[in-house]
Design an enzyme around this catalytic site. Structure first.
Site, PDB file in Angstrom:
ATOM      1  N   ALA A 198      -2.248   2.199  -4.716  1.00 11.61           N
ATOM      2  CA  ALA A 198      -1.977   3.637  -4.637  1.00 11.61           C
ATOM      3  C   ALA A 198      -1.860   4.047  -3.164  1.00 11.61           C
ATOM      4  O   ALA A 198      -1.733   3.199  -2.274  1.00 11.61           O
ATOM      5  CB  ALA A 198      -3.092   4.405  -5.352  1.00 11.61           C
ATOM      6  N   THR A 218       2.259   3.349  -6.435  1.00 12.26           N
ATOM      7  CA  THR A 218       2.611   3.755  -5.076  1.00 12.26           C
ATOM      8  C   THR A 218       1.864   5.063  -4.818  1.00 12.26           C
ATOM      9  O   THR A 218       1.004   5.443  -5.611  1.00 12.26           O
ATOM     10  CB  THR A 218       4.150   3.918  -4.951  1.00 12.26           C
ATOM     11  OG1 THR A 218       4.493   4.241  -3.606  1.00 12.26           O
ATOM     12  CG2 THR A 218       4.685   5.019  -5.869  1.00 12.26           C
ATOM     13  N   VAL A 245       0.878  -1.165   0.000  1.00 10.00           N
ATOM     14  CA  VAL A 245       0.000   0.000   0.000  1.00 10.00           C
ATOM     15  C   VAL A 245       0.916   1.216   0.000  1.00 10.00           C
ATOM     16  O   VAL A 245       1.907   1.237   0.741  1.00 10.00           O
ATOM     17  CB  VAL A 245      -0.883   0.036   1.265  1.00 10.00           C
ATOM     18  CG1 VAL A 245      -1.791   1.260   1.254  1.00 10.00           C
ATOM     19  CG2 VAL A 245      -1.688  -1.248   1.397  1.00 10.00           C
ATOM     20  N   CYS A 246       0.608   2.194  -0.831  1.00  6.63           N
ATOM     21  CA  CYS A 246       1.311   3.478  -0.759  1.00  6.63           C
ATOM     22  C   CYS A 246       2.809   3.248  -0.989  1.00  6.63           C
ATOM     23  O   CYS A 246       3.196   2.428  -1.839  1.00  6.63           O
ATOM     24  CB  CYS A 246       0.995   4.107   0.604  1.00  6.63           C
ATOM     25  SG  CYS A 246       1.303   5.853   0.784  1.00  6.63           S
ATOM     26  N   THR A 247       3.665   3.913  -0.241  1.00  7.17           N
ATOM     27  CA  THR A 247       5.101   3.770  -0.467  1.00  7.17           C
ATOM     28  C   THR A 247       5.667   2.457   0.062  1.00  7.17           C
ATOM     29  O   THR A 247       6.882   2.225  -0.035  1.00  7.17           O
ATOM     30  CB  THR A 247       5.882   4.954   0.143  1.00  7.17           C
ATOM     31  OG1 THR A 247       5.475   5.130   1.502  1.00  7.17           O
ATOM     32  CG2 THR A 247       5.602   6.234  -0.631  1.00  7.17           C
TER      33      THR A 247
END
Lengths: 209, 209
Positions: free
Chosen positions: A152, A122, A102-104
């Protein structure tokens, strides 16, 4: 009958919703066992030190999991270069049924060598960094390679986890979890996508990061 | 220039996303100070004991806050009858600019006497309980009384917090936070509303509660 074993990596500099969104969905899978895993096994400081979260185990104590979830946050930019962490992620991912960021958290998967030559996503503000790891950045909310997923930023982990829940336990169970967490989103504004956001709001968002 | 002081009540039997959704949004408000407050000041066990979260203070140590957030979870059904907790909630709410519940946190507001004669919402499965406190149950995602808010279950806290962020810091800041957490929801299924859910899924959801 065993449900899935699910490992969540947590670390100092975690963005809490990156982790808790998927946790809230996946811990409800029938028979699921969860392990919250930090590099040292100690508590971690999330949200810039504003929130402390306990860990169940150190990475050195966890040998395998059916599902590995790697959330992000500012700390991911350190962990992506941490050989103990990236080696652990690579090792768990090698035998996991599903590995997802998830995300970074995607940067940690990248550091573990899992994104080389693959499309990935990301947090929108970190997307150019994916190329460092040989990945091909794409702006899809979830990038689905069947066993490897990158989502994202931040709240995308909820959508990701519902998709994983369906793959693991079937669509009915995923729908039941969606109902249980009343995930019928009604954002008061339409400003969640960097592709369509007003440039003025995009600039302002750097101050609330 | 001071930003808002925001108190989050946490407790054993918390549903983690009820708390972390609003936390992720509101801690990003410019100048915000957050306090995670548990009845005793000790760590709490969320998600049926699967997740431990640290507290910054005991209720006895917190005298006031600009914003009070009361999340829910199975533990709320105990706390709604706990006089120390409900008296604290009533006291903080009396001088807070905004008091808001997520999910069955509404039952704690009810126990504090804040919902008497008012429309309110909570997790759909707990809605009938609101009448115990003199409230008028309604199925809106957010019930907005200007200074007092009750939101629907679990994930509704994110929508609620964006609305509060706009009231506190203006719509541009709220939109910037929405973008930062990339809240552009794309649930893979359309099964988040008890009003429209398939009865079969509603029955199944009792097993993932």
């Amino acid at each position: 009958m065993g449900g899935p074993s699910i490992a969540f990596l947590v670390f100092d500099g975690l963005t809490p919703l990156d982790f808790v969104g998927p946790f809230e969905v996946l811990c409800r899978l029938p028979g699921a066992t969860t392990r919250i895993v930090s590099p040292s096994g100690g508590d971690i400081a999330a949200a810039g030190g504003r929130m402390r979260v306990g860990a169940d185990a150190a990475i050195a104590e966890v040998e395998a999991a059916d599902v590995l979830i790697v959330p992000g946050g500012p700390g991911a930019r350190t962990l992506m270069h941490d050989p103990a962490v990236t080696a652990w992620v690579a090792r768990i991912a090698a035998s996991a049924r599903f590995t997802a960021s998830v995300c970074t958290g995607a940067l940690i998967l990248g550091g573990a060598g899992l994104l080389d030559g693959r499309e990935a996503n990301t947090h929108w503000a970190a997307r150019p960094l994916l190329k460092t790891f040989g990945a091909v950045p794409v702006a899809r909310r979830i990038v689905d390679h069947g066993t490897l997923f990158t989502a994202a930023g931040v709240s995308a982990g909820i959508d990701l986890a519902l998709l994983l829940a369906a793959r693991i336990a079937g669509e009915d169970v995923a729908r039941a979890i969606q109902l249980r967490i009343e995930y019928d989103p009604q954002p008061p504004f339409d400003s969640g996508s960097a592709e369509t956001a007003d440039p003025r709001i995009r600039d302002l968002s750097a101050t609330v990061g």
